[in-house]
Design an enzyme around this catalytic site. Structure first.
Site, short mmCIF file in Angstrom:
data_model
loop_
_atom_site.label_atom_id
_atom_site.label_comp_id
_atom_site.label_asym_id
_atom_site.label_seq_id
_atom_site.Cartn_x
_atom_site.Cartn_y
_atom_site.Cartn_z
N CYS A 1 0.85 -1.18 0.00
CA CYS A 1 0.00 0.00 0.00
C CYS A 1 0.90 1.24 0.00
O CYS A 1 2.02 1.21 0.49
CB CYS A 1 -0.88 0.00 1.24
SG CYS A 1 -1.95 1.45 1.35
N ASP B 1 0.57 3.81 1.69
CA ASP B 1 0.65 4.33 3.05
C ASP B 1 2.11 4.36 3.51
O ASP B 1 2.84 3.38 3.36
CB ASP B 1 -0.17 3.35 3.93
CG ASP B 1 -0.39 3.87 5.33
OD1 ASP B 1 0.58 4.32 5.96
OD2 ASP B 1 -1.55 3.81 5.79
N HIS C 1 -2.26 -4.17 4.72
CA HIS C 1 -1.90 -3.90 6.12
C HIS C 1 -3.11 -3.75 7.02
O HIS C 1 -4.23 -3.54 6.57
CB HIS C 1 -1.00 -2.66 6.21
CG HIS C 1 -1.65 -1.39 5.74
ND1 HIS C 1 -2.09 -0.42 6.59
CD2 HIS C 1 -1.93 -0.96 4.49
CE1 HIS C 1 -2.60 0.57 5.89
NE2 HIS C 1 -2.52 0.28 4.61
N CYS D 1 -6.09 0.09 6.79
CA CYS D 1 -5.86 0.70 5.49
C CYS D 1 -7.00 1.66 5.14
O CYS D 1 -8.15 1.26 5.01
CB CYS D 1 -5.76 -0.39 4.43
SG CYS D 1 -5.33 0.27 2.81
ZN LIG Z 1 -3.32 1.18 3.00
#
Ligand SMILES: [Zn+2]
Length: 465
Positions: free
Chosen positions: A126, A128, A194, A205
């Protein structure tokens, strides 16, 4: 505190020193600027401000910013953005000149990967920032040997992966790199989703509404879609292998969804590295290694020997990272949520291998990545704008210097994307709450980044050699 016998303590210490020094360089900016701001009415303001800057930040502030403070206030927003970009550039220069995250083991890793039956490892985490360290820290893999492309929610672009697959096969066929096309190895595509073990409903997420099952299932669907696409478009038994990994962003513990005999992945069947850690904590090293390998094999006896070996390898590597978090951050990270320092938009960012430093937005055009960028702007509206500080965005395009015209196209790309960002978020830009740094990098030359311009000084560097 006891550590796992297979934990690499020396590497943990080295990685921690690096993480600490990089983050400190970014985090000292605000307190330093507060000090500078408090001196504005002093007689020798300029020299004292510079002295503080050099001591705390390691570089001088631009003189033009410090002049005329007796008639107008210092523009702290511009100064903050300028310092962020200067720190980013120093961080990049150090990375490309000194290779602080080298592990000197790249070749061994490649042969190990091929012995496991794979010629390429392609990982999509991701976007992130809490996953930006997944390659070098969480999985302890050599970052140069692994393809990483991040997407919001780890929802990788299937077409982009097909292109990469074709490019990889062509290279094997034409150049025999990383091995010849007749070797019975495959392309291994991995998704890292995640979740948060401490606050699962809020710190999971964002792209999947903090729904762990949805994040994992979406990863499974995308992986199956990619496999299907390769099998349908290319004949002669063409296929890929795939793997799904979940990451607990509070503790950096991974869970691996072991593929079934037919290659399919199940949502609720995975190996949790925490269980492995606990079960092998008191064993001698060799016994622990064998135990983990047997355990992985036992999860699915039909799995290839290579896949068992690869999964065992990353599970063992993750034990070090679990101890890393426990040793240096307590039982879980203090910054459980977002704490990224800047947004990285474009193609590149190999230097970002640290957690919560950067929110990634890989994009060719702003239009295609509005969802990713909007998520990033939303995160930074909370982190920075709500405190009156601007959002720093590094717009960056890497290029292959051996391709004629590639540098010029990368530069145009930078400007085009920056214009699009400024118009999409014009309300922020017009208030000085969004600043951009434009940079390109020649990946063939293994060089540092080349900074083209930034919105703070608005001075365009020379763009031709
Ligand atoms: Zn994420």
């Amino acid at each position: 505190m006891g550590q796992h016998p297979l934990t690499n303590r020396a590497e943990n210490e080295r990685l921690h020193n690096y993480e600490k020094s990089v983050k400190a360089a970014f985090d000292v900016i605000v307190p330093t600027l507060k000090k500078v701001s408090g001196l504005q009415n002093e007689a020798d303001f300029e020299s004292r401000a510079q002295q503080i800057a050099v001591e705390e930040l390691g570089y001088k502030l631009p003189e033009s910013f410090l002049q005329d403070v007796w008639v107008q206030q210092l523009d702290m927003r511009r100064l903050f953005a300028w310092c962020m970009f200067q720190t980013y550039q120093n961080f990049c220069d150090d990375f490309y000149k000194n290779d602080p995250l080298a592990n000197g083991n790249d070749e061994n890793f490649n042969s190990m990967l091929q012995e496991c039956g794979f010629h390429t490892l392609d990982i999509s985490p991701c976007a992130d920032g809490r996953l930006a360290h997944v390659i070098r820290y969480v999985l302890r893999l050599p970052y140069r040997e692994v393809r990483r492309k991040s997407y919001a929610g780890a929802m990788f672009d299937i077409e982009d992966s097909i292109d990469k697959w074709v490019e990889t096969e062509l290279m094997r066929f034409r150049e025999g790199k990383p091995n010849t096309a007749d070797s019975a190895t495959r392309y291994l595509k991995t998704v890292v989703y995640h979740y948060s073990s401490i606050d699962p409903d809020h710190e999971g997420c964002a792209a999947h509404g903090s729904d762990t099952n949805l994040a994992a299932q979406s990863g499974i669907d995308r992986l199956h879609g990619f496999k299907q696409a390769i099998e349908n478009t290319h004949c002669c038994g063409a296929s890929i292998d795939h793997l799904l990994i979940g990451l607990d962003t509070d503790t950096d513990t991974i869970r691996i969804h072991v593929p079934k005999a037919d290659g399919s992945i199940e949502l609720n069947k995975f190996i949790d590295a925490r269980d492995i850690y606990d079960a092998t904590m008191t064993m001698p090293e060799d016994v622990a290694k064998d135990w983990i390998s047997d355990y992985v094999e036992g999860e699915n006896p039909a799995m290839s020997f290579g896949m068992v070996r690869f999964i065992t390898h990353i599970l063992i590597n993750n034990l070090s990272q679990m101890d890393y978090v426990r040793t240096y951050h307590g039982n879980a990270y203090q910054d459980a949520g977002h704490a990224e320092r800047f947004i990285g938009a474009g193609i590149g960012f190999e230097e970002v291998q640290l957690r919560n430093l950067t929110y990634f937005s890989y994009l060719n055009t702003v239009e295609e990545a509005t969802a990713d960028l909007d998520v990033g702007i939303k995160i930074f509206s909370g982190l920075n704008v709500s405190h009156g500080m601007p959002i720093p965005i590094v717009v960056r395009y890497d290029y292959h210097g051996n391709v004629p015209g590639a540098r010029e196209r990368a530069i145009q790309h930078c400007h085009r994307v920056t214009d699009a960002i400024n118009s999409r978020y014009s309300d922020l830009t017009s208030q000085g709450l969004l600043h951009t740094l434009l940079a390109v990098r020649d990946v063939n030359a293994a060089s540092c980044i080349e900074v083209l311009a930034n919105s703070v000084t608005a001075q365009t560097a020379q763009e031709t050699h």
